[in-house]
Design a protein around this motif. Sequence first.
Motif, PDB file in Angstrom:
ATOM      1  N   UNK A  81     -19.631  27.389 -14.742  1.00 12.81           N
ATOM      2  CA  UNK A  81     -20.371  28.469 -15.026  1.00 12.81           C
ATOM      3  C   UNK A  81     -19.627  29.889 -14.383  1.00 12.81           C
ATOM      4  N   UNK A  82     -19.193  29.659 -13.017  1.00  8.01           N
ATOM      5  CA  UNK A  82     -18.318  30.767 -12.552  1.00  8.01           C
ATOM      6  C   UNK A  82     -17.138  31.218 -13.286  1.00  8.01           C
ATOM      7  N   UNK A  83     -16.525  30.195 -13.946  1.00  9.56           N
ATOM      8  CA  UNK A  83     -15.454  30.354 -14.916  1.00  9.56           C
ATOM      9  C   UNK A  83     -15.799  31.087 -16.191  1.00  9.56           C
ATOM     10  N   UNK A  84     -16.985  30.756 -16.570  1.00  7.72           N
ATOM     11  CA  UNK A  84     -17.774  31.165 -17.988  1.00  7.72           C
ATOM     12  C   UNK A  84     -17.916  32.705 -17.742  1.00  7.72           C
ATOM     13  N   UNK A  85     -18.362  33.088 -16.381  1.00  9.99           N
ATOM     14  CA  UNK A  85     -18.591  34.262 -16.359  1.00  9.99           C
ATOM     15  C   UNK A  85     -17.745  35.077 -15.581  1.00  9.99           C
ATOM     16  N   UNK A  86     -16.553  34.706 -15.518  1.00  6.86           N
ATOM     17  CA  UNK A  86     -15.239  35.142 -15.261  1.00  6.86           C
ATOM     18  C   UNK A  86     -15.510  35.793 -13.621  1.00  6.86           C
ATOM     19  N   UNK A 146     -13.760  29.555  -3.031  1.00  4.55           N
ATOM     20  CA  UNK A 146     -14.883  28.571  -3.384  1.00  4.55           C
ATOM     21  C   UNK A 146     -14.701  27.525  -2.146  1.00  4.55           C
ATOM     22  N   UNK A 147     -15.575  27.488  -1.203  1.00  2.56           N
ATOM     23  CA  UNK A 147     -15.403  26.751  -0.071  1.00  2.56           C
ATOM     24  C   UNK A 147     -16.071  25.408   0.088  1.00  2.56           C
ATOM     25  N   UNK A 148     -15.118  24.322   0.289  1.00  2.00           N
ATOM     26  CA  UNK A 148     -15.795  22.812   0.440  1.00  2.00           C
ATOM     27  C   UNK A 148     -15.492  22.360   1.758  1.00  2.00           C
ATOM     28  N   UNK A 149     -16.056  20.956   1.851  1.00  3.80           N
ATOM     29  CA  UNK A 149     -15.875  20.226   3.445  1.00  3.80           C
ATOM     30  C   UNK A 149     -15.108  19.264   2.981  1.00  3.80           C
ATOM     31  N   UNK A 150     -14.824  18.558   4.264  1.00  5.08           N
ATOM     32  CA  UNK A 150     -13.705  17.497   4.161  1.00  5.08           C
ATOM     33  C   UNK A 150     -14.093  16.368   3.487  1.00  5.08           C
ATOM     34  N   UNK A 151     -15.457  16.298   3.084  1.00  5.54           N
ATOM     35  CA  UNK A 151     -15.753  14.963   2.120  1.00  5.54           C
ATOM     36  C   UNK A 151     -15.113  14.975   0.826  1.00  5.54           C
ATOM     37  N   UNK A 152     -14.882  16.293   0.366  1.00  7.31           N
ATOM     38  CA  UNK A 152     -14.563  16.873  -0.865  1.00  7.31           C
ATOM     39  C   UNK A 152     -12.960  17.029  -0.922  1.00  7.31           C
ATOM     40  N   UNK A 153     -12.443  17.045   0.192  1.00 12.58           N
ATOM     41  CA  UNK A 153     -10.993  17.137   0.392  1.00 12.58           C
ATOM     42  C   UNK A 153     -10.133  15.950  -0.345  1.00 12.58           C
ATOM     43  N   UNK A 164     -16.649  34.966  -1.092  1.00 16.59           N
ATOM     44  CA  UNK A 164     -16.809  33.405  -0.873  1.00 16.59           C
ATOM     45  C   UNK A 164     -18.116  32.802  -1.548  1.00 16.59           C
ATOM     46  N   UNK A 165     -18.053  31.637  -1.904  1.00 16.98           N
ATOM     47  CA  UNK A 165     -19.073  30.701  -2.172  1.00 16.98           C
ATOM     48  C   UNK A 165     -19.237  29.746  -1.393  1.00 16.98           C
ATOM     49  N   UNK A 166     -20.293  29.450  -0.553  1.00 16.26           N
ATOM     50  CA  UNK A 166     -20.602  28.270   0.245  1.00 16.26           C
ATOM     51  C   UNK A 166     -21.900  27.359  -0.537  1.00 16.26           C
ATOM     52  N   UNK A 167     -21.895  26.356  -0.339  1.00 17.52           N
ATOM     53  CA  UNK A 167     -22.909  25.355  -1.007  1.00 17.52           C
ATOM     54  C   UNK A 167     -23.514  24.360  -0.178  1.00 17.52           C
ATOM     55  N   UNK A 168     -24.374  23.857  -0.637  1.00 24.21           N
ATOM     56  CA  UNK A 168     -25.287  22.593   0.152  1.00 24.21           C
ATOM     57  C   UNK A 168     -25.728  21.664  -1.074  1.00 24.21           C
ATOM     58  N   UNK A 169     -24.667  21.371  -1.857  1.00 28.11           N
ATOM     59  CA  UNK A 169     -24.974  20.621  -3.190  1.00 28.11           C
ATOM     60  C   UNK A 169     -23.972  19.434  -3.262  1.00 28.11           C
ATOM     61  N   UNK A 170     -24.019  18.333  -4.028  1.00 29.70           N
ATOM     62  CA  UNK A 170     -23.297  17.270  -4.365  1.00 29.70           C
ATOM     63  C   UNK A 170     -22.188  17.809  -5.131  1.00 29.70           C
ATOM     64  N   UNK A 171     -21.315  16.788  -5.461  1.00 29.18           N
ATOM     65  CA  UNK A 171     -19.860  17.244  -6.218  1.00 29.18           C
ATOM     66  C   UNK A 171     -20.381  17.371  -7.616  1.00 29.18           C
ATOM     67  N   UNK A 172     -21.146  16.683  -8.285  1.00 29.73           N
ATOM     68  CA  UNK A 172     -21.752  17.090  -9.524  1.00 29.73           C
ATOM     69  C   UNK A 172     -22.143  18.637  -9.714  1.00 29.73           C
ATOM     70  N   UNK A 210      -9.446  28.059  -6.842  1.00 28.63           N
ATOM     71  CA  UNK A 210      -9.925  28.853  -5.798  1.00 28.63           C
ATOM     72  C   UNK A 210     -10.842  28.058  -4.549  1.00 28.63           C
ATOM     73  N   UNK A 211     -10.608  26.621  -4.961  1.00 28.71           N
ATOM     74  CA  UNK A 211     -11.147  25.788  -3.954  1.00 28.71           C
ATOM     75  C   UNK A 211     -10.667  25.889  -2.593  1.00 28.71           C
ATOM     76  N   UNK A 212     -11.268  25.893  -1.736  1.00 32.87           N
ATOM     77  CA  UNK A 212     -10.516  25.642  -0.266  1.00 32.87           C
ATOM     78  C   UNK A 212     -11.409  24.591   0.455  1.00 32.87           C
ATOM     79  N   UNK A 213     -10.496  24.077   1.411  1.00 34.54           N
ATOM     80  CA  UNK A 213     -11.200  23.120   2.174  1.00 34.54           C
ATOM     81  C   UNK A 213     -11.004  23.228   3.718  1.00 34.54           C
TER      82      UNK A 213
END
Length: 443
Positions: A276-281, A287-294, A260-268, A311-314
């Motif tokens: 980068x994750x796709x490039x590195x395969x 890849x877990x996000x919250x309701x604001x980005x749903x 899993x990947x969580x973050x404390x970043x903006x959408x950009x 792989x995005x989950x909200x």
Amino acid sequence: MSPRRRAADRARAGRVALALAVVAAVLLAAGCGSRLPESDFERRDGRDPGPRTAEPVKVGIITSATSPVGGSAFTGPRDGARAYFDRLNERGGLRGRKVEVVTCDDGGSGVGSNECVQRLVRKEKVFALVAGASLDYAGAPQVAKAGVPDIGGQPVGPAYDTYPHLYGIYGSLAPRDGGDPGWDGRLYGGTEVYRYFKREQGARRAAVVSYNQSASAAYARLVSRGLKKEGYEVVTEQVDFALPNFRAVAADLRAQKVDLVFDAMDTHGNAQLCEAIDEAKVKLTAKVTNVQNWSSAVPDEYKNSPRCRNALWATGSSRNYADTRHPEVRAFRAAMKRTEAGKKQLSQWQLEGWAAAMWFSDAARSCGDRLTRACVERYMERDKPYTARGLLLPVSFEKRSKPPEARRTCLSVARWRDREGWVGQGGDMDRNCFTVPQLGYRP
């Protein structure tokens, strides 16, 4: 890059990271002006003219429509609420009284927040505030002092767990006496999101990515703490906001074999990380996000990272706006299609704004022909939890003297699929529940 430009970027980094960190942290709990006299809204002889006057009921919506985190970051609740009130007015309003909506853009600043409160409460004399979403809700003490009900606002900050007369969209168990936020300055959130991915998806190793900024790092520590509480192995990654090296982060994620990947970043920042994750395969469970980005903007925001995008989950506390099997979701979507905002995209925050407007309207209807603020607040504080006809997980305001050590908490989960959009996961949100510990943190 010049020192001045770098300083400006770092200042922006602080504002952006603070906003996103506070939003996500408070969502874990899913968590000047004199009082306007009641005579402004009812007769001195105690009789309310009710529907006979056809006088509109005026409500205000304060939104950071322009802010350091982007022009559309906070407008969803406002747009959903306006769509609900438009439909309500087409159907006769509240017992024959139209709902007049007055909006105010606070610019994402504390000064702007105070100015909006002054204008709406003193000049416009709104009966209530509904579906607010402010980056810095500095005007909250004025709203509380004026005794204006603030219903269904987004808890971007601790105001809805601090002041009376404020009723956030996710409810609150805190005393809300106007003193310290929550209980002695501490708010509490559960570990249900981490429990879900461990139990339902078999995840065991998680990464938390943050900026090198205090608020972003603080939220990352909170997420890491919750993950460890649920037994995860935790990998922490931090990047510089001005010159982030996401390729190095992605390489380490692959080497560490994270689920899993969580973050404390903006959408950009998230979009860059996904590239980068796709490039590195890197192969992820989520890849877990919250309701604001749903939202339906995912294909544009993550256009260069198809594998990470899928792989995005909200997770959240409201029914998936894409769940067209539910009649209230269908009603929301039909109304939004008639608006300019809804023609551009649909989002979970729009649905929650719709639910906030419904909440106010149901409270107002409960008063019959005698609409007063006191009556509306009795409805808000009643013993029966509110669900907005199934759009929200049960919401209540209990004012407990002590914080809970553990709670049975449910959550709504969805996963992005390019051909299908946001697809619900884990069954119905009312049954996707876990009894989890509540962890304290200082907002």
